[in-house]
Design an enzyme around this catalytic site. Structure first.
Site, mmCIF file in Angstrom:
data_model
loop_
_atom_site.group_PDB
_atom_site.id
_atom_site.type_symbol
_atom_site.label_atom_id
_atom_site.label_comp_id
_atom_site.label_asym_id
_atom_site.label_seq_id
_atom_site.Cartn_x
_atom_site.Cartn_y
_atom_site.Cartn_z
ATOM 1 N N LYS A 12 -8.669 26.851 32.652
ATOM 2 C CA LYS A 12 -7.990 28.038 33.183
ATOM 3 C C LYS A 12 -6.481 27.800 33.293
ATOM 4 C CE LYS A 12 -11.990 29.811 35.728
ATOM 5 N NZ LYS A 12 -12.494 30.295 37.055
ATOM 6 N N TYR A 52 -15.705 38.738 32.200
ATOM 7 C CA TYR A 52 -16.135 38.799 33.603
ATOM 8 C C TYR A 52 -16.765 40.152 33.927
ATOM 9 C CZ TYR A 52 -13.873 34.354 34.941
ATOM 10 O OH TYR A 52 -13.540 33.029 35.084
ATOM 11 N N ASN A 115 -9.733 27.304 40.314
ATOM 12 C CA ASN A 115 -10.813 26.302 40.199
ATOM 13 C C ASN A 115 -10.913 25.640 38.820
ATOM 14 O OD1 ASN A 115 -11.970 28.472 38.944
ATOM 15 N ND2 ASN A 115 -13.876 28.437 40.098
ATOM 16 N N HIS A 118 -13.871 27.024 33.513
ATOM 17 C CA HIS A 118 -15.021 27.926 33.444
ATOM 18 C C HIS A 118 -16.074 27.293 32.551
ATOM 19 C CE1 HIS A 118 -17.530 31.456 32.692
ATOM 20 N NE2 HIS A 118 -17.531 31.047 31.430
ATOM 21 N N GLU A 129 -20.376 34.673 25.462
ATOM 22 C CA GLU A 129 -18.988 34.264 25.690
ATOM 23 C C GLU A 129 -18.375 33.631 24.428
ATOM 24 O OE1 GLU A 129 -19.285 31.850 29.224
ATOM 25 O OE2 GLU A 129 -19.772 33.594 30.473
HETATM 26 P P1 IDP Z 1 -18.393 30.464 38.085
HETATM 27 O O1 IDP Z 1 -16.984 30.441 37.549
HETATM 28 O O2 IDP Z 1 -18.749 29.155 38.763
HETATM 29 O O3 IDP Z 1 -19.414 30.898 37.063
HETATM 30 P P2 IDP Z 1 -18.571 33.113 39.323
HETATM 31 O O4 IDP Z 1 -19.313 33.441 40.563
HETATM 32 O O5 IDP Z 1 -19.095 33.693 38.030
HETATM 33 O O6 IDP Z 1 -18.429 31.535 39.261
HETATM 34 O O7 IDP Z 1 -17.071 33.630 39.538
HETATM 35 C C1 IDP Z 1 -16.170 33.656 38.474
HETATM 36 C C2 IDP Z 1 -14.813 33.214 38.964
HETATM 37 O O8 IDP Z 1 -14.303 34.190 39.850
HETATM 38 C C3 IDP Z 1 -14.846 31.921 39.774
HETATM 39 O O9 IDP Z 1 -14.748 30.785 38.943
HETATM 40 C C4 IDP Z 1 -13.654 32.062 40.692
HETATM 41 O O10 IDP Z 1 -12.467 31.602 40.051
HETATM 42 C C5 IDP Z 1 -13.557 33.559 40.874
HETATM 43 N N1 IDP Z 1 -14.154 33.989 42.129
HETATM 44 C C6 IDP Z 1 -15.465 34.123 42.404
HETATM 45 N N2 IDP Z 1 -15.654 34.571 43.651
HETATM 46 C C7 IDP Z 1 -14.429 34.736 44.172
HETATM 47 C C8 IDP Z 1 -13.949 35.188 45.445
HETATM 48 O O11 IDP Z 1 -14.718 35.544 46.332
HETATM 49 N N3 IDP Z 1 -12.606 35.204 45.594
HETATM 50 C C9 IDP Z 1 -11.736 34.820 44.613
HETATM 51 N N4 IDP Z 1 -12.146 34.408 43.391
HETATM 52 C C10 IDP Z 1 -13.471 34.360 43.192
#
Ligand code: IDP
Length: 152
Positions: A12, A52, A115, A118, A129
């Site tokens: 990212k 997304y 984070n 992905h 994807e």
């Molecule tokens: P993942 O990336 O581990 O698959 P997902 O639940 O699909 O997790 O969420 C996608 C991305 O959205 C996450 O990696 C994170 O960066 C962001 N994200 C998810 N939930 C939140 C939130 O509550 N606040 C801010 N960003 C979030």
């Protein structure tokens, strides 16, 4: 033995800016997975909305969209046995603060919205994807000389 399995892994914008591209590649490469596609991408809002699709409309989506389009992403396709599930476990929990040390997010990240990486969460998501981020001709089928030392 399903060595043909592929996953989509993205570094990212936070991690590209922080110079962590090689660290993410290194984890997958030294584990024994095979890189079959890689490119640097400035993601459009349209691509992000498709990627997304399950999150479009959620409260956090606008901030995430702005972050994910704030700079380049390194998009990768990795291949090998069980790579989708193993890739998720190598990335760690979605929230880096909940990620174990030794995982990519647990070693390199702190905040949920920064984070680092992905990874596809299922074989079906991976296929979807990979199709969104790569054209067929951008994926290279090749034979690794390491295969016989990795797989019995
Ligand atoms: P993942 O990336 O581990 O698959 P997902 O639940 O699909 O997790 O969420 C996608 C991305 O959205 C996450 O990696 C994170 O960066 C962001 N994200 C998810 N939930 C939140 C939130 O509550 N606040 C801010 N960003 C979030």
């Amino acid at each position: 033995m399903s060595v043909e399995e592929r996953t989509f892994i993205a570094v990212k914008p936070d991690a590209v800016q922080r110079g962590l591209v090689s660290k993410v590649i290194e984890r997958f490469e030294t584990r024994g997975y095979k890189l079959v596609g890689i490119k640097i991408v400035q993601a459009s809002k349209e691509l992000l909305a498709k990627h997304y699709e399950e999150h479009v409309g959620k409260a956090f989506y606008p901030k995430m969209e702005s972050f994910m389009s704030s700079g380049p992403i390194v998009a990768m396709c990795w291949e090998g046995k069980d790579v989708v599930k193993q890739g998720r476990s190598m990335l760690g929990a979605t929230n880096p603060c909940a990620s174990a040390p030794g995982t990519i997010r647990g070693d390199f990240g702190i905040d949920l919205g920064r984070n680092v990486c992905h990874g596809s969460d299922s074989v079906e998501s991976a296929q979807r994807e990979i199709g969104l981020w790569f054209r067929d001709e951008e994926l290279v089928n090749w034979t690794s000389n390491q295969a016989k030392w990795l797989y019995e």
